[in-house]
Write a protein that holds these residues in place. Structure first.
Motif, short mmCIF file in Angstrom:
data_model
loop_
_atom_site.label_atom_id
_atom_site.label_comp_id
_atom_site.label_asym_id
_atom_site.label_seq_id
_atom_site.Cartn_x
_atom_site.Cartn_y
_atom_site.Cartn_z
N THR A 91 0.82 -1.21 0.00
CA THR A 91 0.00 0.00 0.00
C THR A 91 0.86 1.26 0.00
O THR A 91 1.74 1.41 0.83
N CYS A 92 0.55 2.14 -0.92
CA CYS A 92 1.25 3.42 -0.99
C CYS A 92 0.84 4.29 0.20
O CYS A 92 -0.35 4.50 0.43
N PRO A 93 1.81 4.83 0.96
CA PRO A 93 1.46 5.66 2.11
C PRO A 93 0.94 7.05 1.72
O PRO A 93 0.42 7.76 2.57
N LEU A 94 1.05 7.41 0.47
CA LEU A 94 0.60 8.73 0.03
C LEU A 94 -0.84 8.74 -0.46
O LEU A 94 -1.57 9.68 -0.23
N CYS A 95 -1.25 7.68 -1.16
CA CYS A 95 -2.61 7.66 -1.71
C CYS A 95 -3.42 6.45 -1.26
O CYS A 95 -4.59 6.34 -1.61
N SER A 96 -2.80 5.53 -0.54
CA SER A 96 -3.43 4.30 -0.05
C SER A 96 -3.78 3.32 -1.17
O SER A 96 -4.49 2.35 -0.95
N GLY A 97 -3.28 3.58 -2.36
CA GLY A 97 -3.49 2.66 -3.47
C GLY A 97 -2.43 1.57 -3.46
O GLY A 97 -1.53 1.56 -2.62
N GLY A 98 -2.53 0.66 -4.38
CA GLY A 98 -1.55 -0.40 -4.50
C GLY A 98 -0.23 0.14 -5.04
O GLY A 98 -0.22 0.99 -5.94
N SER A 99 0.87 -0.32 -4.49
CA SER A 99 2.17 0.20 -4.90
C SER A 99 2.74 -0.50 -6.13
O SER A 99 3.65 0.01 -6.76
N ASN A 100 2.22 -1.68 -6.45
CA ASN A 100 2.71 -2.46 -7.59
C ASN A 100 4.20 -2.76 -7.47
O ASN A 100 4.93 -2.80 -8.44
N CYS A 101 4.66 -2.96 -6.26
CA CYS A 101 6.06 -3.27 -6.01
C CYS A 101 6.38 -4.68 -6.46
O CYS A 101 5.61 -5.61 -6.22
N ALA A 102 7.51 -4.86 -7.10
CA ALA A 102 7.94 -6.19 -7.54
C ALA A 102 8.10 -7.15 -6.38
O ALA A 102 7.93 -8.36 -6.53
N MET A 103 8.40 -6.63 -5.20
CA MET A 103 8.62 -7.48 -4.03
C MET A 103 7.35 -8.22 -3.61
O MET A 103 7.40 -9.17 -2.85
N THR A 104 6.18 -7.80 -4.10
CA THR A 104 4.93 -8.47 -3.76
C THR A 104 4.64 -9.63 -4.71
O THR A 104 3.69 -10.36 -4.48
N LYS A 105 5.44 -9.79 -5.72
CA LYS A 105 5.21 -10.83 -6.72
C LYS A 105 6.20 -11.98 -6.54
O LYS A 105 7.40 -11.74 -6.39
N PRO A 106 5.72 -13.20 -6.56
CA PRO A 106 6.62 -14.35 -6.39
C PRO A 106 7.74 -14.35 -7.42
O PRO A 106 7.53 -14.08 -8.60
N GLY A 107 8.94 -14.61 -6.95
CA GLY A 107 10.09 -14.72 -7.84
C GLY A 107 10.72 -13.39 -8.25
O GLY A 107 11.68 -13.38 -9.00
N GLN A 108 10.17 -12.28 -7.78
CA GLN A 108 10.70 -10.97 -8.15
C GLN A 108 11.63 -10.45 -7.06
O GLN A 108 11.50 -10.81 -5.90
N THR A 109 12.55 -9.61 -7.44
CA THR A 109 13.47 -8.99 -6.48
C THR A 109 13.34 -7.48 -6.58
O THR A 109 12.71 -6.96 -7.50
N VAL A 110 13.96 -6.78 -5.66
CA VAL A 110 13.93 -5.32 -5.70
C VAL A 110 14.52 -4.80 -7.01
O VAL A 110 14.07 -3.79 -7.53
N ALA A 111 15.45 -5.51 -7.58
CA ALA A 111 16.05 -5.09 -8.86
C ALA A 111 15.04 -5.14 -10.01
O ALA A 111 15.22 -4.47 -11.02
N ASP A 112 13.97 -5.93 -9.85
CA ASP A 112 12.94 -6.05 -10.88
C ASP A 112 11.88 -4.97 -10.80
O ASP A 112 11.03 -4.86 -11.67
N CYS A 113 11.91 -4.16 -9.76
CA CYS A 113 10.84 -3.20 -9.52
C CYS A 113 10.91 -2.00 -10.47
O CYS A 113 11.98 -1.55 -10.86
N TRP A 114 9.74 -1.47 -10.79
CA TRP A 114 9.63 -0.30 -11.67
C TRP A 114 10.42 0.88 -11.13
O TRP A 114 10.94 1.70 -11.87
N CYS A 115 10.54 0.96 -9.79
CA CYS A 115 11.17 2.13 -9.18
C CYS A 115 12.68 2.19 -9.42
O CYS A 115 13.29 3.24 -9.27
#
Length: 73
Positions: free
Chosen positions: A11-35
């Motif tokens: 959850t995004c602390p600014l808008c309370s929406g989904g953050s779409n972070c790669a870390m929430t997806k199985p097999g993904q790492t921080v290096a895979d994230c859009w950010c």
């Protein structure tokens, strides 16, 4: 967000929406994230609550300043 920090990645602390972070997806790492390749708005970084810095993920819309629903306080 740092690679070894506690995470609240859903959850995004600014808008309370989904953050779409790669870390929430199985097999993904921080290096895979859009950010990792995005330009993050300095304003967005300043709006993250102090207790959430390096512990949560903001969404791409808030990070890039394209979320018209984000709280601008």
């Amino acid at each position: 967000m740092t690679d070894n920090s506690p995470r609240n990645t859903n959850t995004c602390p600014l808008c309370s929406g989904g953050s779409n972070c790669a870390m929430t997806k199985p097999g993904q790492t921080v290096a895979d994230c859009w950010c990792m390749s995005a330009s993050i708005s300095p304003d967005a970084l300043e709006r993250i609550p102090q207790d959430q810095i390096n512990k949560t993920c903001i969404c791409q819309a808030c990070a890039t300043g394209t979320d018209s629903n984000a709280d601008q306080t």
